[in-house]
Write a protein that holds these residues in place. Sequence first.
Motif, PDB file in Angstrom:
ATOM      1  N   TYR A   1      64.982 -65.540  33.593  1.00 46.83           N
ATOM      2  CA  TYR A   1      65.754 -66.460  34.589  1.00 46.83           C
ATOM      3  C   TYR A   1      66.201 -67.573  34.095  1.00 46.83           C
TER       4      TYR A   1
ATOM      5  N   HIS B   1      69.085 -71.479  43.088  1.00 51.21           N
ATOM      6  CA  HIS B   1      68.907 -69.954  43.182  1.00 51.21           C
ATOM      7  C   HIS B   1      67.775 -69.670  43.913  1.00 51.21           C
TER       8      HIS B   1
ATOM      9  N   TYR C   1      68.750 -70.769  35.575  1.00 49.49           N
ATOM     10  CA  TYR C   1      68.875 -70.752  36.914  1.00 49.49           C
ATOM     11  C   TYR C   1      68.443 -72.054  37.534  1.00 49.49           C
ATOM     12  N   ARG C   2      69.240 -72.454  38.673  1.00 54.12           N
ATOM     13  CA  ARG C   2      68.796 -73.932  39.005  1.00 54.12           C
ATOM     14  C   ARG C   2      68.029 -73.426  40.220  1.00 54.12           C
ATOM     15  N   GLN C   3      66.669 -74.196  39.963  1.00 49.01           N
ATOM     16  CA  GLN C   3      65.948 -74.145  41.071  1.00 49.01           C
ATOM     17  C   GLN C   3      65.034 -75.649  41.764  1.00 49.01           C
TER      18      GLN C   3
END
Length: 245
Positions: A18, A84, A21-23
Amino acid sequence: MKAPVREIFVSVQGEGPYVGYRQAFVRFPKCNLECLYCDTAKDWDSNKKCMVEKTPGSGDFAEEENPITPGRLLTIAERDPKIHSISLTGGEPLLYGSFIKELKGAKYPLYLETNMTLPEGAKDVKDVVKIVSGDFKLKAHCDFKNQYEKYFNATARSFSILRRTSFRDCFCKIIVTPDLEKEDLMHALDQIKGTISALVLQPVTPVGPVGQVSPKFVLDLQTAAMDVVEDVRVIPQTHRMWGCL
């Protein structure tokens, strides 16, 4: 219910399938292991505040009261509508399994980053986490204090509990250090091969006494692992390359 949290910030996932991905990252304090390559501060004072980054990437933090409630944690973590998922990391988040269970109302998928050695914590969170990034710590990685078999069996059990299902993705990440033994890797994969979607071999980021690994060594391990697990990827710590949290 409340739990201590070291910090909450928005960034991009730097490891595993992943990556990018922006988290929203929720970092819990404390860990039950002593890994030789660990890059997270181990000190923790119960009187410390939770540090919340005001703007992603700014390095400007505000203080939040600790310990924190599940509702307040989600209010902070879900401020950015572009994320995300919410990464639960540490330290070791499964030390707070009963607290994480109370995050079931999250608007975004819960992404668990764990060393997989606490099966009771795994039972607590199995119905709420949607993505599991599970480490498998091998002999070369930690000071197991002559209890390696105990931790090995606990890890295999946690992978069984948090296995990949139609509800949940689960992949395994194994750090490749110069002294990792291929036999240890293959023995671990034999225990969990039916529980994961992918294996990530992560070349160690050199720290302290732990040095760099050669490309040939990593590729040889990948070749062997692909006889047991179909999807085997080599992915280093990308966030360390460009200096983000």
